[in-house]
Design an enzyme around this catalytic site. Sequence first.
Site, short mmCIF file in Angstrom:
data_model
loop_
_atom_site.label_atom_id
_atom_site.label_comp_id
_atom_site.label_asym_id
_atom_site.label_seq_id
_atom_site.Cartn_x
_atom_site.Cartn_y
_atom_site.Cartn_z
N GLU A 1 -55.26 72.46 -69.08
CA GLU A 1 -54.75 73.59 -69.87
C GLU A 1 -54.70 74.82 -69.00
OE1 GLU A 1 -56.78 74.86 -73.39
OE2 GLU A 1 -56.96 72.82 -74.18
N GLU B 1 -49.92 77.66 -82.60
CA GLU B 1 -50.66 76.93 -83.64
C GLU B 1 -51.18 77.97 -84.63
OE1 GLU B 1 -52.90 73.26 -82.06
OE2 GLU B 1 -52.74 74.58 -80.30
N LYS C 1 -54.92 78.19 -86.16
CA LYS C 1 -56.11 78.31 -85.32
C LYS C 1 -56.92 79.55 -85.70
CE LYS C 1 -55.84 76.03 -80.89
NZ LYS C 1 -55.81 76.24 -79.43
N GLU D 1 -55.02 83.58 -79.83
CA GLU D 1 -55.20 82.13 -79.97
C GLU D 1 -53.98 81.48 -80.64
OE1 GLU D 1 -57.70 79.75 -79.24
OE2 GLU D 1 -58.31 81.31 -77.84
#
Length: 458
Positions: free
Chosen positions: A264, A318, A321, A327
């Site tokens: 990542e 996302e 999250k 994030e």
Amino acid sequence: MGLSRFILLCLLLQAFFSLARSQSFIGINYGLVADNLPPPAATAKLLQSTAVQKVRLYGADPAILKALANTGIGIVIGASNGDIPALGSDPNSATQWVNSNVLPYYPASNIILITIGNEVVLSGDQNLISQLLPAMQNMENALKAASLGGKIKVSTVHSMAVLSQSDPPSSGLFNPSYQDTMRGLLQFQRDNGSPLAINPYPFFAYQSDPRPETLAFCLFQPNAGRVDSGNGILYMNMFDAQVDAVRSALNALGFKDIEILVAETGWPYRGDSNEVGPSIENARAYNGNLIAHLRSLVGTPLMPGKSVDTYLFAIYDEDLKPGPGSERAFGLFKPDLSMTYDVGLSKSSLTPSTPQTPATPSVRPTGAAWCMPKSGVSDAQLQGSLDYACGQGIDCSPIQPGGACFEPNTLVSHAAYAMNLYYQASGKSPWDCDFSQTAALTSTNPSYNSCVYPGGST
């Protein structure tokens, strides 16, 4: 078709297929903590339109595995942290996991790696940590029993926090409290040829040190660099420094032969008002310059001449999250499949373009060649190309005051020198002399007086 056009077509095709082969180190993460994602089939088509050749899943979603079948895209699947106790204590659990998540899809779905857990060593859960190696061993044995040993590797993913030291990179060291655990995991990985997977995020390094020079260092932008006091190596970007710190930690434990995989890395394009660093500009700079850095195949100072397999974070935001706003803002693509911002991943933007007439066709000359800006290019484009080229670690000192190529002190002259030097250092492929279609190859040596433009046979 005339001979010259045929030769041009062959050169372009050769360049394109060479480029396609060279992208195998670019992967992307496919997170599912969202309620607005497009269907897996649409995502598979999207990925096929890009240079991405590997995708990392955090689980083994059947719909996604089916959608990726027969695409040729390499797939990383994951067993969750919650799976580890059963996988570690019961070999039959690993067999069932392979029977359910691998055998129904492989080889049409090109599964290449199974990750057992995510950042387990940093979890503080001693039961999980103690079961991690047995879980990996049982998974490996289940794959071997299914005649897939060696075809699908087994690893686990670590946070950079497994290192107690990372600055300077030569001092990289695994935290002493984790060293016995790491030694056991690494011995397994050496025995089975799997990579150490790590999550380096220059974004977090910048958040803890928000100086302008740190931002440029993190974004692969022009900066003074940082000298490793241990070995004198000059680092020009944080990504290389972080990856080489992991390399040093591996070497210190005696595992010089284990490859590193970046599971990542990314940069958020927005965040909360109190967050330092998130923006479209920074995200585009980090991801775009990282991709260009990987394509250059220059490698890192401790691992030169090759690019570490790197999985960008992530395909989509996302939205479910928890945590700060950043994030939920790492996605390179939107749910409608359009780009959040362009980092040059689209295959159409990678194909060497045939220049429009009356421009001179940018065919690769058969002898010596130099990369020069086209006439009529704006100062802003020249400055962007100059900044980019000099930010990739090439030696731009000849165009600094007192350098052999400082005079004439003009933007076009300095940009020409830097663009050519970048081209010569990057493999001399047509796309290395593109600069958003503002440059072309020439067989005329632009050197003058004591200013020598590097250029060799192609």
